[in-house]
Structures are given as structure tokens and as C-alpha cells.
Design a protein around this motif. Structure first.
Motif, PDB file in Angstrom:
ATOM      1  N   ALA A 127       0.838  -1.130   0.058  1.00  0.00           N
ATOM      2  CA  ALA A 127      -0.135  -0.156  -0.026  1.00  0.00           C
ATOM      3  C   ALA A 127       0.868   1.338   0.250  1.00  0.00           C
ATOM      4  O   ALA A 127       0.572   2.336  -0.795  1.00  0.00           O
ATOM      5  N   LEU A 128       1.862   1.169   0.767  1.00  0.00           N
ATOM      6  CA  LEU A 128       2.808   2.167   0.741  1.00  0.00           C
ATOM      7  C   LEU A 128       3.412   2.571  -0.392  1.00  0.00           C
ATOM      8  O   LEU A 128       3.298   3.643  -1.008  1.00  0.00           O
ATOM      9  N   GLU A 129       3.741   1.598  -1.465  1.00  0.00           N
ATOM     10  CA  GLU A 129       4.156   1.977  -2.838  1.00  0.00           C
ATOM     11  C   GLU A 129       3.206   2.741  -3.556  1.00  0.00           C
ATOM     12  O   GLU A 129       3.483   3.465  -4.451  1.00  0.00           O
ATOM     13  N   ILE A 130       1.735   2.016  -3.490  1.00  0.00           N
ATOM     14  CA  ILE A 130       0.720   2.553  -4.294  1.00  0.00           C
ATOM     15  C   ILE A 130       0.562   4.148  -3.908  1.00  0.00           C
ATOM     16  O   ILE A 130       0.513   5.162  -4.678  1.00  0.00           O
ATOM     17  N   LEU A 185     -17.466   3.348 -10.825  1.00  0.00           N
ATOM     18  CA  LEU A 185     -17.110   1.908  -9.868  1.00  0.00           C
ATOM     19  C   LEU A 185     -16.345   2.279  -8.973  1.00  0.00           C
ATOM     20  O   LEU A 185     -15.101   3.048  -9.124  1.00  0.00           O
ATOM     21  N   VAL A 186     -16.463   2.110  -7.606  1.00  0.00           N
ATOM     22  CA  VAL A 186     -15.451   2.279  -6.463  1.00  0.00           C
ATOM     23  C   VAL A 186     -14.539   1.158  -6.176  1.00  0.00           C
ATOM     24  O   VAL A 186     -14.984  -0.140  -5.970  1.00  0.00           O
ATOM     25  N   ALA A 187     -13.335   1.168  -6.219  1.00  0.00           N
ATOM     26  CA  ALA A 187     -12.253   0.129  -5.916  1.00  0.00           C
ATOM     27  C   ALA A 187     -11.324   0.603  -5.092  1.00  0.00           C
ATOM     28  O   ALA A 187     -11.069   2.046  -4.994  1.00  0.00           O
ATOM     29  N   PHE A 188     -10.673  -0.251  -4.365  1.00  0.00           N
ATOM     30  CA  PHE A 188      -9.604   0.190  -3.377  1.00  0.00           C
ATOM     31  C   PHE A 188      -8.266  -0.773  -3.607  1.00  0.00           C
ATOM     32  O   PHE A 188      -8.367  -1.791  -4.160  1.00  0.00           O
ATOM     33  N   THR A 189      -7.218  -0.518  -3.536  1.00  0.00           N
ATOM     34  CA  THR A 189      -5.956  -1.185  -3.555  1.00  0.00           C
ATOM     35  C   THR A 189      -5.344  -1.798  -2.450  1.00  0.00           C
ATOM     36  O   THR A 189      -4.481  -2.743  -2.547  1.00  0.00           O
TER      37      THR A 189
END
Length: 139
Positions: free
Chosen positions: A3-6, A60-64
Motif C-alpha cells: 500500500a505504501l508503494e501505491i 465504480l468504487v475500488a480500493f488498492t
């Protein structure tokens, strides 16, 4: 891909929105093992990802990552009293198949909504990035 990289890719693309930085962000997104979706509140079951209106248009809702989807779920009152969250995790190919299936009903996909890591793109752009990542057989 953490997540840190994203987060770093998003920050870099915002600071310097060059083609190179934007493509690096999308490459990182497509290298994730899974994209996380919050199921719709309708009774269609957990396989129907949530759509939200942004500036009056459906996205559309998405999460990493799991942390972002849990934070958003708590913010909008979708988390259970024990803090658990119903979610749908799909690899990038499965995610793109869902996106292509509903492309006529949405403008695009917004990732990590409600956080400093929010970014979005219209369906055509996401399909172009998917093709560059070898997912060019989607239609």
C-alpha cells in the motif's frame, strides 16, 4: 506491491503528472494481486461492486488495499458493529472483466475514494492501461 508503494505512486503522479509517472502508477495497480470492491447495498449479493456518483456521474468504487476499504466502510457506515467489512477481492483480470461488463453504465473507476490516495480514470483509459499490461483480450 505494498500500500505504501501505491501511495507513493499516487503522490508522485500528482506532484508531477508526466506520462511516465501516470503509467508507473497504473503499472503498479495492475501488478497488485487483488483489487478490493465494496459490494452494493442492494440484495444482488457480494458479487456486485458498489457504484457512487461523482460530480453527478456513476463511477465504480475500488480500493488498492484492505486498510483503505475498511476505512471507507467505517466512514460511510458500511462496517459491521464488530468492524468487519464485506468485500469482494478480484485479481486485475477479473476486475477488468467486471468493468468491461458494466462499461455502458459507468464513467470509470475511482480508487481509494475518501483518502489521500484517491485517483480515478475513465473506462477507456483503464482499458488502454490493461492492454499495455497484457490484458488486451477484454471486450
Amino acid at each position: 506491491m505494498s500500500a505504501l508503494e501505491i501511495r507513493d505512486y499516487v503522490a508522485r503522479a500528482r506532484r508531477e503528472p508526466t506520462t511516465e509517472n501516470i503509467e508507473a502508477l497504473w503499472r503498479a495497480v495492475f501488478l497488485l494481486k487483488g483489487w478490493y470492491f465494496l459490494p452494493t447495498e442492494r440484495q444482488d449479493g457480494p458479487s456486485t461492486p458498489m457504484v457512487t456518483l461523482l460530480e453527478g456521474e456513476p463511477w465504480l468504487v475500488a480500493f488498492t488495499n484492505v486498510r483503505r476499504i475498511k476505512e471507507f466502510s467505517r466512514q460511510v457506515g458500511r462496517a459491521a458493529p464488530d468492524g468487519s467489512v464485506q468485500l469482494l477481492v478480484l485479481d486485475p483480470r477479473e476486475s477488468m472483466e467486471r468493468i468491461v461488463a458494466v462499461q455502458e453504465q459507468i464513467v470509470g473507476v475511482v480508487f481509494n475514494i475518501g483518502s489521500e490516495e484517491t485517483f480515478r480514470a475513465p473506462v477507456a483509459a483503464i482499458k488502454a492501461y490493461a492492454a499495455r499490461m497484457g490484458l488486451d483480450d477484454l471486450e
